[in-house]
Each structure stands twice: as C-alpha cells, then as structure tokens.
Design an enzyme around this catalytic site. Sequence first.
Site, mmCIF file in Angstrom:
data_model
loop_
_atom_site.group_PDB
_atom_site.id
_atom_site.type_symbol
_atom_site.label_atom_id
_atom_site.label_comp_id
_atom_site.label_asym_id
_atom_site.label_seq_id
_atom_site.Cartn_x
_atom_site.Cartn_y
_atom_site.Cartn_z
ATOM 1 N N GLY A 1 0.699 -1.088 0.299
ATOM 2 C CA GLY A 1 -0.228 0.002 0.460
ATOM 3 C C GLY A 1 0.325 1.429 -0.508
ATOM 4 O O GLY A 1 2.006 1.100 -0.092
ATOM 5 N N HIS A 2 0.079 2.643 0.066
ATOM 6 C CA HIS A 2 0.835 3.238 -0.226
ATOM 7 C C HIS A 2 1.572 3.488 1.004
ATOM 8 O O HIS A 2 1.118 3.448 2.467
ATOM 9 C CB HIS A 2 0.304 4.805 -0.146
ATOM 10 C CG HIS A 2 -1.426 4.413 0.264
ATOM 11 N ND1 HIS A 2 -2.412 4.452 0.773
ATOM 12 C CD2 HIS A 2 -1.793 5.568 1.349
ATOM 13 C CE1 HIS A 2 -3.049 4.520 1.666
ATOM 14 N NE2 HIS A 2 -2.338 5.616 2.481
ATOM 15 N N ASN A 3 2.643 4.589 0.588
ATOM 16 C CA ASN A 3 3.560 5.518 2.210
ATOM 17 C C ASN A 3 4.610 4.096 2.982
ATOM 18 O O ASN A 3 4.582 4.254 3.660
ATOM 19 C CB ASN A 3 3.050 6.171 3.204
ATOM 20 C CG ASN A 3 1.806 6.944 2.260
ATOM 21 O OD1 ASN A 3 2.102 7.919 1.638
ATOM 22 N ND2 ASN A 3 0.996 8.045 2.849
#
Lengths: 363, 363, 363
Positions: A258-260
């Site tokens: 996922g993002h980050n």
Amino acid sequence: MSYTIDEIAAALGFRAEGDGTIRVDSVAEPASAAPGQLALAMKPDFAAALPQGAARAAMLWDGADWQGYGLSAAILAPRPRFAMAGLSAMMDAGQGYAPGIHPSAVIDPSAEIGADVAIGPLCVIGPGARIAAGSVLGPQVQIGWQAEIGPGGLLHAGVRIGARVRIGARFVAQPGACVGADGFSFVTPEPSGAERARASLGQEGTATAQAWARIHSLGAVSIGDDVELGANSCIDRGTVRDTRVGDGCKFDNLVQVGHNVIMGRDCLCCAQTGIAGSTVIGDHVVLGGQSGVSDNLTVGAGAVIGAASTVLSNVPAGRMMLGYPAVRMDTHVESYKGLRRLPRLFRDVADLKKAVSKLAGND
Amino acid sequence: MSYTIDEIAAALGFRAEGDGTIRVDSVAEPASAAPGQLALAMKPDFAAALPQGAARAAMLWDGADWQGYGLSAAILAPRPRFAMAGLSAMMDAGQGYAPGIHPSAVIDPSAEIGADVAIGPLCVIGPGARIAAGSVLGPQVQIGWQAEIGPGGLLHAGVRIGARVRIGARFVAQPGACVGADGFSFVTPEPSGAERARASLGQEGTATAQAWARIHSLGAVSIGDDVELGANSCIDRGTVRDTRVGDGCKFDNLVQVGHNVIMGRDCLCCAQTGIAGSTVIGDHVVLGGQSGVSDNLTVGAGAVIGAASTVLSNVPAGRMMLGYPAVRMDTHVESYKGLRRLPRLFRDVADLKKAVSKLAGND
Amino acid sequence: MSYTIDEIAAALGFRAEGDGTIRVDSVAEPASAAPGQLALAMKPDFAAALPQGAARAAMLWDGADWQGYGLSAAILAPRPRFAMAGLSAMMDAGQGYAPGIHPSAVIDPSAEIGADVAIGPLCVIGPGARIAAGSVLGPQVQIGWQAEIGPGGLLHAGVRIGARVRIGARFVAQPGACVGADGFSFVTPEPSGAERARASLGQEGTATAQAWARIHSLGAVSIGDDVELGANSCIDRGTVRDTRVGDGCKFDNLVQVGHNVIMGRDCLCCAQTGIAGSTVIGDHVVLGGQSGVSDNLTVGAGAVIGAASTVLSNVPAGRMMLGYPAVRMDTHVESYKGLRRLPRLFRDVADLKKAVSKLAGND
C-alpha cells in the site's frame, strides 16, 4: 547451450568427481533425466530415484556416494539448494526476447534509452523516462512519464511502471506487475463509520451517508537494487512522499504493497501477501503466503509472519507470528491446543458440577 | 504548477494566516520540506518535525500555533484530513498522458468517441463502444464491443473493459483493472461433492468423478458514477442480468467482485477483498483488507467488516464484524480473550478436580 | 441470434410444452423478462416473480405448473442448473472479436498459426509459438517463445503465456491471466531465518542478514484440456520440471498456483485461492474462495477446502476441511461452538471454585 561437468563445477566453484567431460544441455529430476541432462538430487530421498532415470551425471550434496547411484560423474555442493541459484542461472533459456528496439514500440523522443537496452514489441515509453544500460523489456511493457529503470533490469510482458517511479539496478518484474498505481486513500467530510469504529473499538460503527473524496497520491515509488516483483503484484505510490522498498526485497505474485509503506532490505513477501498503507517493515522480514499487515504498524527486523496470518499490532524484531490476529507462535500453538481440548474441558466441568452438587447434598 | 498560499486557501475555502504571497509548487512531509514546498501536518505529532525541515508554510489544523513552529504562513483547516482531498487534487502532476488520439491506437470505425477524449498509444477500442466526453485512456487500454464509458473517466494503462459493460461518469481505473470477465460458474450433470457438502453441512462431501460444464455469463456489468477500481482488480459479468455497482464505490487493488453481485453506493473495499457471486451489499459498507463475503448473502447498509475477516452469513445493517467466521466485534473480542485465558482455565479445572476428589475422600 | 422454444428444447434435449413456435432472442430473470425473452426460473422461489415480468416462455424444473404462472410455453429441465450450461452457450453473444489476423498483431515468422485462428489487434506471438486450429485470441494477448496453445482456445484481452508453456484443447483464459511467470524461489547462502524457524517449529527464527539468491525456473507449465483460468490469475513455471494442471480444472480470478504444483483433473479453485510451491492436488478437489494450501503438501482426491481456510498439513481424500489451520469440518464446528460457549464455562468454573472452597471450609 551446453556445458561439460567440469565447466559447470568450475563456474559454480564446486568439486567435480568422475568423468568431467560429460556434456549436458539441461537439468532434470532424477527419475526423468535423459543421458544428456544433469540430474538434480539435493538429498538422499531424491537421489534414490536416480536409477529410474538415465542420467550419467548429477549434482549432489557433499560426500554423496555418487558411484553407488550408478553415475559416471557428479558435482558435489556443500549446500545444494544454494548451488541451484548459480546452476539455474547458467541453464536458464529465458523468454527469448530479441535484442534491440522493436519498431512497433512507441517511445517518446524525450525518453533516454541506455546502451544495449532491449525494448519489445508494442511497449510504450513515456516522456522523460530513463531506462539504464542493459535492461530488457518484454512485449507490451509500459514505462510512465519520467520513470527511471536502473541498469540490468528485466521487465516481462505487460509490466506497468507509473510516472516518476524510480527503480534501482537489476530489477526483475513478472508479467502484469504494476508499480505506481494511486494509493487507496479516501476521506469523508465528517469522520466516517469506519474511522469512528476504529476510534471506539467497535462501540459505534454505523456509517452516516457520506460520499468518499479522493486523496490524490502525490508521491511516487522508490525501489532499491535487486528487487523482484511477481506477476500481477502491485506497489502503490505514496501520498506525500514516495513509498519505499529497500534493496534485495522479493515479492511473489498478487502481492499488494500500500501507499507510504517503507520496507527494509531483503524482505520476502510470498504470494497474495498484503501490506496496508503507511506500515514500516524492517530488514529481512518474511511474510508467508496470504498473510497481511494492517496499516500504520511497525514490523521489526527479522520477524517472520506465518502463512495466512494477520498482523493487527506492532511486531518486535525477530518475532515469529501466527494466527488471527497474529500472536507469538508459541502463544498461538498453546491457544490452538486448548481449543482442540475444549470438548473434554466442557465434560470435565459438567462432571465437576455434578460431583460438587452431590457433595453439597443438593441431590 | 505553483500557487501562493492565498490561492490555495481560497481554492479550498480555508483561512490563510501570515504571508499569503509565499509561493509553493508541491507538498512535503514536515521534516523533508524545502522552502518552496507546503508542509503538511495534520496533527501536533507531525507538526513537531517542522523545525527539521525548511518549510515556510504549512497546512495545519484549526487553531494551530503556526508561528510557534517557526512558519511564515499557514493554511488552517477544520478537518485537515478532508482538506487533503482538495489540496492533493490541485497538486497532482498526474501521469502525463498526452491529449488527443494516438495514431497507434486501434479504434473500430463504429466506436463513438466524445469531445476532448484522450486515447493513449496502443489502445484497442471495439465495435460500437462509446467513450463519453472528457475521458482519458492511458496506454494499452482495451474497451470491448458496445461497452460504454461515461464522461470524465480516467483509465490508466492496461485497463480492460469487456463487451456491453456500462460505466458512469468520472470512473477511475488503475492499471490492469478488469471489468467484465466471465463469472465463475460451473455445474456438474449431477449435484457435485461441494454442492452436497453445503447441503448436508459437511456430512457428505466426497466428489464423484464429474467434469464441470461452463455456465456462460450472459449479463454484463453496470457501474454507477464516481466509482474507482484498483490495480489488477476484477468485477465479473452477471449470469443472466448485470452485476451492479452503485455510485461512489471505491475498490482498492486486487479486489474480486463476483458475478451477479449487487453493491449499494459509497462502499469501500480495501485491497484483496473478495465478494462472492450473487451477494448483495448495502450502501456505505466498508470491507477491510483481505476480508471476504461468501456467495448469496446480504450485508446490510453501513456494516463494517474487519480486515481479513470472512463473512459466512447475512450481516445486519450497521454491524461491525470480525473473525472467521465473522461475528459481532464484541463477541469476537470476548471469544478471543477467552482463548488467551484458556491455559489458566485448564489449570483451574485440574485443581478443582483434585480438590473435589479430596473432598469426596477418593484419595 | 434468436430461437424458437422448440429449437432450444431440441438442442438441449429437454421437453417443450405449450406453444413451441414462440421466438426468443435472449434470457432474463422472471421479474424483468420482456415478451421476446426466455425467463429462467430454476426453482419455485424464482418462478413466483414470473407474473411481474412479461415473459411468454420460461425454462423451469421438471413437473413445474407453467400454465399456473401464466406462460404460453415452457422448457422443462430435470436439473435446470445443469441445463443453464447448454442454454447459456447458445445465448452467449461473446466479446465480438473479429475473425482473422489483425494487421497490427506482431507475429514472429517462425510461429505456426493453425486454420481459422483469430488473432486480435496488438497481440504479440513469439518465435516458434504454435497456436492450433480454431483458437481465438482477443486484443493484446502475448504468446511466448515456443509456447503451444491447443485447438479451440479462447484467450481474452491481455492474457500472457510464457515461453515453452504447453496448453491443451479448449483453453479459456480471462483478461490479464498469466501462465508461466517465474516461480518464487530464493535461497540464502546459509539457512535463512524462515528455514530454521520451520525446522525448529518457531523456536529459533531470527534471520541473520543475508541476501536472497534467485533460483531460476527452468521448467515450464503443462496444462491439460478444457482448463479455464480467471482474470489476473497466475500459474508459475516449475523449477526443474513443468508445473502441471490436469484436464478440466477451473480457476477463478486472482488465483495463484505456485511452481512445481501438480493438479489432478476437474479441480475447482475459487477466487483468490493460493496453492504454494510443490504441492500435489488430487482429482476433483474444490478450494473455496480465499483458501490456501501451504507448500510441499498433498491434498487427496475429492477433498473440499472451505472458504478462507488454510491447509497446513496433508489432507486425505474426500475430507472436508475448514478453519485456520484447516481441520476436519466437524472438528472445526465443535471447536467453534466451544469457543462461543467459553464465557459461560469461565463463569461455571468460577462458581465451582467458590462452591468447592465453601465445601472445604475455606470461607
């Protein structure tokens, strides 16, 4: 592509015994090996099948009695499983991608293509993209605007790299892998049911009717050297800064990052693993197949998450985790044993109730 | 693309304080922000890192002491997380897809392409397809026979839309997303082992040797407005009627929506979620990552399914569910606590047995 | 494409009653059927909605009182669910792929293309590939070096078949499906933390810092006849020999089949299922959605693995398995019931402790 036993042993740095001039062109399992193939038998269990095949030479473990298996030659490896890395690299016929740039590829004039780069049919290379020397792109690969691929990459058919993604050296991506899709980040004008449920540990969850507003992903993805990404796996871009993957990480098929997320180096993520947004994974972490780590958590270096386990809280370094929610492996095993013994416990308690009732003179 | 602090505040409808003429061209996390960047600090924890960076301006929460953080300007948002939606939309550089129709795209003459539609290199648009005004198709997108894409869509590289699928306005699809694959529907001449096992609750399961016959998917997929679909996610076509997805639903990567599913509006399906065939999902339902809902069930409006939980029975509206099989969150927590305390319970019962035996004069 | 009721009944081998000359051009659910559509009502529950629609004819179960539903004609099927297989095949309008070879396809001159093969726009067919008679390739399909597709295949948009993969007759692959990505096989110079943790059952897990070396996949994938593969699903190539899939196996979307797996015939793998490396699956095995089987295991013929269950040990033939780790279905149900009754058990034991303490004169 064929080699003598001596050539293979020399290339791998192992010892050959017997007739080192025997020539092989491929490898095979013991029972199905032809005379021109090198049989692979990493341990005695497998070697027992050698007489069923026709191999004249095999790779075996150090100290193996190769003559006893009827062979004419052997390569003896101290750790045969590790030896397979070098041997399989020598013997890999690959995908047969042609060198050079196929005329059907659509390459923006502002893209920078390094020396000896191969670009397959129907690839699309976006403006300002940079592909470093020696990289090979299979058919129908897409490289986005200003994305960078380091030297010696191998991107198989249909891999998609989004804008501004930066990838280090020797990247390998299987078909359909996708780096740099937008992160999954939505927000409601007022706190949503899910937000409130998390804050209240489930005491209040009902969502009021609100639409989701999109938070765009302004970061990209930064990937280190020697990373591999499996078929149809996804690494999303970050919200403000880049999502980051350290050197040497290996991802199997259908994995979601996922993002980050920030990943250390040399992590191993088996198939269908998911790592939710903003989680930080240390070095040398292993995630078993279908396991997952929730968002905004920390998994310490060297932790091992068992197959299909779900991490819902921070994991200390070196910890083995198992179950739903994932707990220390020994805690899980103890709970699990207790669960299996529950029916007997219910009977014991029923018996005790009768006995106590009797002792109390209630019957 | 750069803006003054005043311009950003005005566009978002928030209050700017300090020097509103400061110009920024991108956003950054507090610790890494350059002077030309707008730092984002949604809460005091994050703002504490502002002095480590060089930001002159930041977006903060209402009432924040921006001067105390050494800033020259600030945008104050009552709900900074929601403010990110508008701000990130302003700051998104996007994928750099060129306007117009790339000459390498293969477009059937009978397809209807609206005004200001961008079609990237090597797209394939089938016969009778309709792409409404303002939609943008990245490279290598495929739109099937008679499929319809509403206005303002954004379909990233390699998205595939099957025949007769109808999609509303402002659809966003990440790379490799697939709408309109055939449903997974097979049948044996006689009831199969799996059918009988379900009917008998596992009392009889052994499959007799039968081959599976394919049930073709005659329906398509109907998708409302403002829907987003993640990378390599799949929404299958219906058997007789269309699979249906309501307005505002958001799907993360690697999600599976089976044939005949009906989803309400504004649902959120996190990564690797699966919804099996013919299940009906109400409005505003949230499915946590890797969760699943079995086939032919109903999940009521506003329900929240926890990460990696598996729904095997109908869920009432507003319910929080957790575990395998998913139960009310508080029930799950109680069971889970009990499981952890089991070892002590076993010891207690053993002690009781001894005590009762002693009282009964058995030893 | 329209048929009379008599024509449909004759083609399917069922009995028509009433006015067999009524002509229909598609099928519909009872409540939404137009006069020119054939309503489908497999059981009385569904048939009750017939009066809400305008169907003149329906397919019903044997012995149904079709006149009582106000119909003018009916097709009566002894097992209507199975009848859907034949009926839906007749009624399927398909994806509208054009016959012949599209000029934009990139086909290596050494590829062998059989009679009546259709190859869609922007496909890439590698050197030495063989595509047998009657196969249809949608847009943007990629067939690798020396791969073989049997007769009558249907490969939808963006399917990718790797080098040397061999596939039998009547293969169906949904968009983005991938056969022949490299297996996920990595090895460290010394035994890794994960290896040692498995060997010691979790007593020692901490990984020492080692990089992963790649074991190349020298085998390919061999797939039998009548196999179907869902959207974005993956079957990896073997390490030394081929990964093997038997005749008649059906895979839903987002399924992972690891390297070296051997599958029997007529298995059914629902969406998001994972089968890890070197596992052997017998004939007629059914894997429920999101279930998984760990590596190097054996699952016996006719076994049924429940949805979201995780198999961590060998499964005998015919066994129904459920849970994490998966156990016999009845064992799982018993454990689960015990778990739900745990809070009462804790109260009972607390009461017993008081009672025993009182009997012993301790209070």
